[in-house]
Design an enzyme around this catalytic site. Structure first.
Site, PDB file in Angstrom:
ATOM      1  N   SER A 144     -11.950   3.864  15.117  1.00 30.66           N
ATOM      2  CA  SER A 144     -12.257   4.277  13.657  1.00 30.66           C
ATOM      3  C   SER A 144     -11.107   3.675  12.797  1.00 30.66           C
ATOM      4  CB  SER A 144     -12.275   6.023  13.862  1.00 30.66           C
ATOM      5  OG  SER A 144     -12.471   6.271  12.302  1.00 30.66           O
ATOM      6  N   TYR A 157      -6.899  13.672  13.609  1.00 31.55           N
ATOM      7  CA  TYR A 157      -7.989  12.939  14.046  1.00 31.55           C
ATOM      8  C   TYR A 157      -7.609  11.396  14.000  1.00 31.55           C
ATOM      9  CZ  TYR A 157     -12.440  10.079  14.442  1.00 31.55           C
ATOM     10  OH  TYR A 157     -13.363   9.285  14.536  1.00 31.55           O
TER      11      TYR A 157
END
Length: 251
Positions: A144, A157
């Site tokens: 990501s 995250y």
């Protein structure tokens, strides 16, 4: 074996209900992929995903897999590879967590890290080892852009994805020349069920767009894929913004 354009005949998805993974599977089935394994926690959603792919003409099987049980990974993946060569392993599992809650409840933060990093490291090493043993194949890992630089809004995250991204790059270097291709995919904000309740970020994308980029990356044997591609330049610039300035940016 893959065809001359890099499209796999057989695919193992780790995270068998991932919208990005399923979009990728649909796209590859439309090209050449005929055998698909969906690995995930047993659930009606996993079985429905398998049924949907079978309707497209693929031979689809499911296998119980838990990212949080690394002791089982070698056994589970070993059973899949024992059934025949796997041309591509797509590591697609992961959780966003809830930043505010996870800061208050550290055990939830640990679960994010264990799923997105520890579990992924285990599964990737087992999968890569199996690919190396058969002498060919691709390991595609969903990372990501959140891992490119820590942000106040999602640093738990983001840090887990940063670790996974760095690990995948190193694994790719370790496997260079072995016949195993390793590709890390860095999507931006993806419109999906997982992000329904989140404010959409600039340059948002879709599972289908990520799937298209993955196919192109396979054909080119890319090592890193950004989705959309413009994010590469954006993140390159943001990495060099001083922290005192960066923390005030609306990102």
């Amino acid at each position: 074996m893959k065809d001359a354009f890099g499209i796999p005949q057989s695919l193992l998805v780790l995270g068998g209900t991932s919208e990005i993974a399923l979009a990728t599977a649909r796209r590859l089935i439309a090209r050449r992929t005929r055998t698909v394994w969906l690995a995930g926690r047993p659930s009606p959603a996993l079985e429905q995903s398998a049924a949907d792919l079978r309707a497209l003409g693929a031979d689809v099987r499911t296998v119980a897999f838990d990212a949080l049980d690394p002791e089982s990974h070698e056994t589970v993946l070993g059973k899949v590879f024992a059934e025949g060569d796997i041309d591509m392993v797509l590591l697609a599992f992961g959780i966003l967590g809830d930043q505010a809650r996870d800061e208050r409840e550290p055990l939830n933060a640990v679960r994010v890290a264990q799923t997105n990093y520890t579990g992924a490291v285990s599964a990737a090493l087992v999968g890569a080892g199996a690919l190396q043993s058969q002498g060919h194949g691709s390991l595609v890992v969903l990372s990501s852009v959140a891992g490119e630089r820590a942000r106040r809004a999602n640093f738990i995250y983001g840090s887990s994805k940063a670790g996974l991204d760095t690990f995948t790059q190193g694994l790719g270097d370790a496997l260079h020349g072995t016949g195993v291709h390793v590709m890390v995919v860095r999507p931006g904000f993806v419109r999906s069920k997982m992000t329904t309740d989140l404010e959409e970020a600039p340059l948002a994308t879709t599972p289908e767009a990520v799937a298209t980029a993955i196919e192109l990356g396979l054909r080119r044997r890319s090592e890193t894929v950004w989705v959309p591609g413009r994010l590469r330049l954006v993140m390159s610039a943001l990495r060099h913004v001083p922290r005192s300035v960066f923390r005030r940016l609306p990102v």
